[in-house]
Design an enzyme around this catalytic site. Structure first.
Site, PDB file in Angstrom:
ATOM      1  N   GLU A   1       1.051   5.252   1.241  1.00  9.93           N
ATOM      2  CA  GLU A   1       0.419   6.248   2.113  1.00  9.93           C
ATOM      3  C   GLU A   1      -0.280   7.268   1.225  1.00  9.93           C
ATOM      4  OE1 GLU A   1       3.287   7.785   4.910  1.00  9.93           O
ATOM      5  OE2 GLU A   1       3.909   5.755   5.414  1.00  9.93           O
TER       6      GLU A   1
ATOM      7  N   CYS B   1       9.691   4.296   3.236  1.00  9.59           N
ATOM      8  CA  CYS B   1       9.980   3.013   2.587  1.00  9.59           C
ATOM      9  C   CYS B   1      11.161   3.027   1.624  1.00  9.59           C
ATOM     10  CB  CYS B   1       8.731   2.509   1.875  1.00  9.59           C
ATOM     11  SG  CYS B   1       7.475   1.985   3.045  1.00  9.59           S
TER      12      CYS B   1
ATOM     13  N   LEU C   1       0.841  -1.212   0.000  1.00  4.71           N
ATOM     14  CA  LEU C   1       0.000   0.000   0.000  1.00  4.71           C
ATOM     15  C   LEU C   1       0.869   1.252   0.000  1.00  4.71           C
ATOM     16  CD1 LEU C   1       0.159   1.386   3.045  1.00  4.71           C
ATOM     17  CD2 LEU C   1      -1.389  -0.456   3.623  1.00  4.71           C
TER      18      LEU C   1
ATOM     19  N   GLY D   1      11.581  10.095  -1.014  1.00  2.00           N
ATOM     20  CA  GLY D   1      11.672  10.135   0.448  1.00  2.00           C
ATOM     21  C   GLY D   1      10.661   9.165   1.017  1.00  2.00           C
TER      22      GLY D   1
ATOM     23  N   GLY E   1      11.385  15.032  -9.668  1.00  2.00           N
ATOM     24  CA  GLY E   1      11.109  15.813  -8.469  1.00  2.00           C
ATOM     25  C   GLY E   1      12.365  16.008  -7.644  1.00  2.00           C
TER      26      GLY E   1
HETATM   27  P1  NAD Z   1       4.865   2.949  11.906  1.00  2.68           P
HETATM   28  O1  NAD Z   1       6.081   3.458  12.554  1.00  2.68           O
HETATM   29  O2  NAD Z   1       3.824   3.890  11.414  1.00  2.68           O
HETATM   30  O3  NAD Z   1       4.119   1.907  12.887  1.00  2.68           O
HETATM   31  C1  NAD Z   1       4.759   0.926  13.612  1.00  2.68           C
HETATM   32  C2  NAD Z   1       3.967   0.695  14.887  1.00  2.68           C
HETATM   33  O4  NAD Z   1       4.484  -0.427  15.575  1.00  2.68           O
HETATM   34  C3  NAD Z   1       4.044   1.866  15.870  1.00  2.68           C
HETATM   35  O5  NAD Z   1       2.735   2.298  16.218  1.00  2.68           O
HETATM   36  C4  NAD Z   1       4.784   1.275  17.079  1.00  2.68           C
HETATM   37  O6  NAD Z   1       4.354   1.829  18.308  1.00  2.68           O
HETATM   38  C5  NAD Z   1       4.386  -0.177  16.963  1.00  2.68           C
HETATM   39  N1  NAD Z   1       5.258  -1.097  17.701  1.00  2.68           N
HETATM   40  C6  NAD Z   1       6.595  -1.127  17.790  1.00  2.68           C
HETATM   41  N2  NAD Z   1       6.998  -2.131  18.575  1.00  2.68           N
HETATM   42  C7  NAD Z   1       5.885  -2.790  18.965  1.00  2.68           C
HETATM   43  C8  NAD Z   1       5.649  -3.934  19.773  1.00  2.68           C
HETATM   44  N3  NAD Z   1       6.655  -4.603  20.325  1.00  2.68           N
HETATM   45  N4  NAD Z   1       4.374  -4.326  19.975  1.00  2.68           N
HETATM   46  C9  NAD Z   1       3.355  -3.636  19.430  1.00  2.68           C
HETATM   47  N5  NAD Z   1       3.522  -2.548  18.642  1.00  2.68           N
HETATM   48  C10 NAD Z   1       4.777  -2.134  18.421  1.00  2.68           C
HETATM   49  O7  NAD Z   1       5.382   2.014  10.712  1.00  2.68           O
HETATM   50  P2  NAD Z   1       4.652   1.712   9.316  1.00  2.68           P
HETATM   51  O8  NAD Z   1       4.878   2.831   8.377  1.00  2.68           O
HETATM   52  O9  NAD Z   1       3.267   1.230   9.584  1.00  2.68           O
HETATM   53  O10 NAD Z   1       5.537   0.482   8.801  1.00  2.68           O
HETATM   54  C11 NAD Z   1       5.478  -0.796   9.403  1.00  2.68           C
HETATM   55  C12 NAD Z   1       6.197  -1.782   8.499  1.00  2.68           C
HETATM   56  O11 NAD Z   1       5.516  -1.878   7.256  1.00  2.68           O
HETATM   57  C13 NAD Z   1       7.632  -1.394   8.160  1.00  2.68           C
HETATM   58  O12 NAD Z   1       8.399  -2.561   8.078  1.00  2.68           O
HETATM   59  C14 NAD Z   1       7.494  -0.755   6.804  1.00  2.68           C
HETATM   60  O13 NAD Z   1       8.671  -0.851   6.039  1.00  2.68           O
HETATM   61  C15 NAD Z   1       6.402  -1.588   6.181  1.00  2.68           C
HETATM   62  N6  NAD Z   1       5.644  -0.902   5.120  1.00  2.68           N
HETATM   63  C16 NAD Z   1       5.313   0.407   5.267  1.00  2.68           C
HETATM   64  C17 NAD Z   1       4.570   1.038   4.277  1.00  2.68           C
HETATM   65  C18 NAD Z   1       4.188   2.492   4.402  1.00  2.68           C
HETATM   66  O14 NAD Z   1       3.771   3.082   3.400  1.00  2.68           O
HETATM   67  N7  NAD Z   1       4.293   3.102   5.575  1.00  2.68           N
HETATM   68  C19 NAD Z   1       4.157   0.315   3.139  1.00  2.68           C
HETATM   69  C20 NAD Z   1       4.482  -1.022   3.043  1.00  2.68           C
HETATM   70  C21 NAD Z   1       5.233  -1.626   4.046  1.00  2.68           C
END
Ligand code: NAD
Length: 439
Positions: free
Chosen positions: A154, A262, A152, A259, A255
């Site tokens: 953001e 990811c 996905l 950033g 651009g």
């Molecule tokens: P984020 O920082 O927004 O959220 C991570 C959450 O995990 C936080 O709320 C944190 O408090 C919680 N957390 C940490 N340790 C924990 C624990 N022990 N128990 C319970 N909760 C805990 O991160 P995100 O952007 O949602 O990304 C999460 C993963 O998904 C990453 O590996 C990222 O690379 C991947 N990802 C992100 C996106 C994106 O667009 N943001 C897209 C695809 C994949």
């Protein structure tokens, strides 16, 4: 089916909510008590279009809840998704300590067969590590470990989750694949392609995909720089390239560099993975250094357009790394603001959603109420993030508020000729800058 989503950030909250919308019973767990309290009181801690309504709908239906109690959520779930952060360490390798902690807690709390699904982006071998933790700490129960990377974006996360290009499932046993198919059955029914493979290949698909997209962005950004030097227009070049179906038009928009949470992290991670196994991923390494150069040349572009920056006032429109999100992680805008201040400029900023997050990392800048407030007293404006509300700005009103008529459009939203005709000096990316009145 009962599901436990561990980590309630951009990915966990969207995934948990959408799975609840698919009819699952989902408990989203996070260690951040404030975040959980906010969600329990009906507030959404992130800006993501369409999410608030979907959370409310599924909470009302009794399918979605929020908790800090991992033990209870694990006990009642068949599938446990790990969606915690995997931030980069200083050497570029992903920090897996949150994933490890969660795997240990799942092992300690499991009271029967569990399918443990990794949603976080993790390097190849993490599935194996999770398996070892689970079996090492809990020999009483059976586990299946699944890799189900998330794609996905953001800003359009809900729509992306509900209508993905594909669902990737990496598993070692049929039982786990059946559970995953049941969870994703609404997507199966709308004929979403499913890629069912082994855990290691699924983990690699995510890094290879993000790595490829990062290369495509860096490629067009380098084409843009070349266009500036030779007097070509990158948009004509990108269109001419993109119509070739082998290339495609997406991700050919130049651009200020990529950033977000990811691409920077995942490109460093995949380069690190290659080194760990005695290889090199040279194209990715080149994309990383090209991106660094792209980001750092933006300040020279601004100075070329606005004149020496010492003592000048510059307005920056947009702080998030892209529109429709409040996420400022690795945002080019934040880097540019630091560079502007480094060259002695006074900086005014405005963003429709990311100001609150930006206040935590930006010192000494003035936060404005809107684009016109941001323009007050500015010698030049920099359009750093292409929010929709910046696509139809009233340039007369902006000019009336400013002391100069200079627009540095790092997202190429506006037409250079039209800007010059309206009395502005205009500088975009990968196109020849124009002076006011010029054609
Ligand atoms: P984020 O920082 O927004 O959220 C991570 C959450 O995990 C936080 O709320 C944190 O408090 C919680 N957390 C940490 N340790 C924990 C624990 N022990 N128990 C319970 N909760 C805990 O991160 P995100 O952007 O949602 O990304 C999460 C993963 O998904 C990453 O590996 C990222 O690379 C991947 N990802 C992100 C996106 C994106 O667009 N943001 C897209 C695809 C994949």
């Amino acid at each position: 089916m009962n599901i436990c989503m561990v980590g309630t950030g951009y990915v966990g909250l969207v995934t948990g909510t959408c799975l609840a919308d698919f009819g699952m019973h989902v408990v989203c767990v996070d260690v951040d008590e404030q975040k959980v309290r906010l969600l329990q009181s009906g507030e959404i801690p992130i800006y993501e279009p369409g999410l608030e309504e979907l959370v409310a709908k599924n909470e009302r239906a009794g399918r979605l809840s929020f908790s800090t109690d991992l033990k209870t959520a694990v006990e009642s779930a068949l599938a446990i998704f790990i969606a915690v952060g995997t931030p980069p360490r200083s050497d570029g390798s992903p920090d897996l300590s949150f994933v490890r902690q969660v795997a240990e807690s799942i092992a300690d709390h499991a009271n029967g067969y569990k399918v443990v699904v990794t949603k976080s982006t993790v390097p190849t071998g993490t599935g194996k590590m999770i398996e070892e933790i689970l079996r090492g700490r809990n020999g009483r129960h059976e586990f299946s470990v699944v890799s189900n990377p998330e794609f996905l974006r953001e800003g359009s996360a809900v729509a992306d989750f509900l209508r993905p290009d594909r669902v990737v499932i990496g598993a070692r046993d049929e039982r786990a694949i059946e559970v995953m198919k049941e969870i994703y059955s609404p997507l199966y029914l709308i004929e979403t392609p499913f890629v069912i493979t082994d855990v290691e290949s699924a983990e690699m698909i995510k890094y290879a995909s993000n790595g490829f997209l990062a290369v495509k962005i860096s490629f067009i950004n380098e084409v843009a720089e070349l266009c500036e030097r030779i007097g070509a227009d990158v948009h004509a070049v990108a269109r001419g390239m993109g119509l070739d179906r082998r290339i495609g038009p997406k991700f050919l928009h130049p651009g200020p560099g990529f950033g977000g949470s990811c691409f920077p992290k995942d490109t460093h991670a995949v380069a690190d993975i290659a080194r760990q196994v005695g290889g090199r991923f040279e194209i990715i390494e080149a994309a990383i250094s090209a991106n660094e150069r792209t980001k750092s040349r933006m300040i020279d572009k601004i100075e070329a357009a606005a004149g020496p920056l010492g003592g000048r006032t510059i307005g920056v429109l947009g702080l998030s790394f892209k529109p429709e999100t409040d996420d400022i992680r690795e945002s080019p805008a934040i880097r540019i603001i630091g560079d502007l201040r480094g060259r002695g400029a006074t900086v005014r900023v405005y963003d429709p959603a990311a100001a609150e997050n930006a206040r935590r990392v930006l010192d000494g800048v003035a936060f404005a109420e809107d684009a016109y407030d941001c323009a007050k007293g500015c010698d030049a404006l920099v359009l750093a993030t292409e929010w929709n509300e910046f696509r139809a700005l009233d340039f007369e009103a902006l000019a009336a508020a400013m002391s100069g008529r200079v627009l540095v459009d790092l997202r190429n939203v506006y037409d250079p000729g039209e800007m010059a005709a309206a009395g502005w000096s205009y500088s975009g990316v990968g196109r020849r800058p124009v002076e006011k009145g010029e054609r």
